[in-house]
Write a protein that holds these residues in place. Structure first.
Motif, PDB file in Angstrom:
ATOM      1  N   ALA A 123      79.796 -45.322  26.247  1.00  0.00           N
ATOM      2  CA  ALA A 123      79.032 -46.116  25.274  1.00  0.00           C
ATOM      3  C   ALA A 123      78.748 -47.514  25.817  1.00  0.00           C
ATOM      4  CB  ALA A 123      79.798 -46.205  23.959  1.00  0.00           C
ATOM      5  N   THR A 124      79.693 -48.062  26.554  1.00  0.00           N
ATOM      6  CA  THR A 124      79.484 -49.378  27.156  1.00  0.00           C
ATOM      7  C   THR A 124      78.347 -49.319  28.179  1.00  0.00           C
ATOM      8  OG1 THR A 124      81.825 -49.848  26.848  1.00  0.00           O
ATOM      9  CG2 THR A 124      80.635 -51.273  28.357  1.00  0.00           C
ATOM     10  N   MET A 181      69.142 -47.326  23.034  1.00  0.00           N
ATOM     11  CA  MET A 181      70.429 -46.739  22.666  1.00  0.00           C
ATOM     12  C   MET A 181      71.476 -47.791  22.284  1.00  0.00           C
ATOM     13  SD  MET A 181      69.937 -43.529  23.137  1.00  0.00           S
ATOM     14  CE  MET A 181      71.228 -42.475  23.698  1.00  0.00           C
ATOM     15  N   ALA A 182      71.114 -49.068  22.287  1.00  0.00           N
ATOM     16  CA  ALA A 182      72.091 -50.138  22.093  1.00  0.00           C
ATOM     17  C   ALA A 182      72.773 -50.072  20.723  1.00  0.00           C
ATOM     18  CB  ALA A 182      71.434 -51.500  22.288  1.00  0.00           C
ATOM     19  N   ASP A 183      72.000 -49.818  19.660  1.00  0.00           N
ATOM     20  CA  ASP A 183      72.603 -49.769  18.320  1.00  0.00           C
ATOM     21  C   ASP A 183      73.596 -48.617  18.203  1.00  0.00           C
ATOM     22  OD1 ASP A 183      71.206 -51.977  17.449  1.00  0.00           O
ATOM     23  OD2 ASP A 183      69.536 -50.784  16.638  1.00  0.00           O
ATOM     24  N   MET A 184      73.185 -47.471  18.696  1.00  0.00           N
ATOM     25  CA  MET A 184      74.077 -46.310  18.650  1.00  0.00           C
ATOM     26  C   MET A 184      75.312 -46.543  19.528  1.00  0.00           C
ATOM     27  SD  MET A 184      73.195 -42.280  19.209  1.00  0.00           S
ATOM     28  CE  MET A 184      72.967 -42.349  20.957  1.00  0.00           C
ATOM     29  N   ALA A 185      75.128 -47.217  20.648  1.00  0.00           N
ATOM     30  CA  ALA A 185      76.242 -47.509  21.551  1.00  0.00           C
ATOM     31  C   ALA A 185      77.239 -48.460  20.883  1.00  0.00           C
ATOM     32  CB  ALA A 185      75.725 -48.100  22.856  1.00  0.00           C
ATOM     33  N   ILE A 243      81.086 -47.713  20.198  1.00  0.00           N
ATOM     34  CA  ILE A 243      82.117 -48.612  20.722  1.00  0.00           C
ATOM     35  C   ILE A 243      83.081 -49.006  19.619  1.00  0.00           C
ATOM     36  CG2 ILE A 243      82.498 -50.963  21.595  1.00  0.00           C
ATOM     37  CD1 ILE A 243      79.986 -50.560  23.344  1.00  0.00           C
ATOM     38  N   ASP A 244      82.547 -49.380  18.445  1.00  0.00           N
ATOM     39  CA  ASP A 244      83.417 -49.753  17.321  1.00  0.00           C
ATOM     40  C   ASP A 244      84.302 -48.588  16.898  1.00  0.00           C
ATOM     41  OD1 ASP A 244      82.302 -52.270  17.339  1.00  0.00           O
ATOM     42  OD2 ASP A 244      80.892 -51.857  15.689  1.00  0.00           O
ATOM     43  N   SER A 245      83.705 -47.413  16.806  1.00  0.00           N
ATOM     44  CA  SER A 245      84.464 -46.222  16.412  1.00  0.00           C
ATOM     45  C   SER A 245      85.543 -45.879  17.436  1.00  0.00           C
ATOM     46  CB  SER A 245      83.503 -45.038  16.241  1.00  0.00           C
ATOM     47  OG  SER A 245      84.205 -43.856  16.032  1.00  0.00           O
ATOM     48  N   ALA A 246      85.190 -45.934  18.703  1.00  0.00           N
ATOM     49  CA  ALA A 246      86.147 -45.604  19.768  1.00  0.00           C
ATOM     50  C   ALA A 246      87.292 -46.609  19.806  1.00  0.00           C
ATOM     51  CB  ALA A 246      85.443 -45.546  21.122  1.00  0.00           C
TER      52      ALA A 246
END
Length: 179
Positions: free
Chosen positions: A65-66, A74-78, A82-85
């Motif tokens: 994701a980083t 893809m930045a918003d989804m990334a 990242i927050d979820s991970a």
């Protein structure tokens, strides 16, 4: 995750592979006591390694994701990933640290639960009956077996005294502080 915790978990994973090989060896199968000891160690190690593998998967998800942050589409989804991970990794890290704490050898023993009605006559006997049913249901939900060792029923359906034997993995460890 701290490096010494990661090293410990990597050693635990290697030990799990070693235990797999040992448990399939013919000399271990012949010795029931050794087989039992290794099986318990295998069960404990597999629980820790399973959580560690989930942690590593979330760590890999975080890394990918980083990398996706560079792509504007893809930045918003990334960021969401990242927050979820990171949240999952924090929870798994706490769980792993708890799993690595040394266990009391008595925790795996069976337990006796003694319930006695106090002063209060029939009402306290009814409460003792409710309490016995509560512990019985709790034990059944944990997969433990409950055996009534002795009982002294009251006239209205409760117990003046009841002694339950709770047998199963971790029964004493969970019930030791009940009073």
């Amino acid at each position: 995750m701290k490096s010494f915790v990661r090293d410990t978990l990597l050693r635990q994973r290697a030990r799990l592979h070693e235990l797999d090989a040992l448990l399939s060896a013919p000399d271990v199968v012949d010795s029931m006591e050794r087989f039992k000891t290794l099986s318990r160690e295998h069960a404990d190690a597999s629980t820790v390694v399973e959580v560690f593998n989930r942690y590593l998967r979330r760590e890999a998800d975080l890394a990918s994701a980083t990398e996706m942050l560079a792509d504007a589409d893809m930045a918003d989804m990334a960021r969401e990933e990242i927050d979820s991970a990171q949240a999952d990794m924090a929870q798994l890290d706490t769980e792993l640290q708890q799993l690595l704490l040394p266990k009391d050898p008595d925790d795996e023993r069976n337990a006796f639960v003694e319930i006695r009605a106090g002063t209060g006559g029939d009402e306290s006997a009814l409460f003792a009956g409710d309490l016995a049913r509560l512990y019985t249901r709790y034990a059944e939900r944990q997969g433990w077996q409950v055996e009534t060792v002795s009982e002294s029923p009251s006239e209205l359906g409760g117990y003046k005294e009841v002694v339950l034997r709770v047998s199963g993995a971790g029964a004493y460890g969970r019930l030791r502080f009940e009073s």
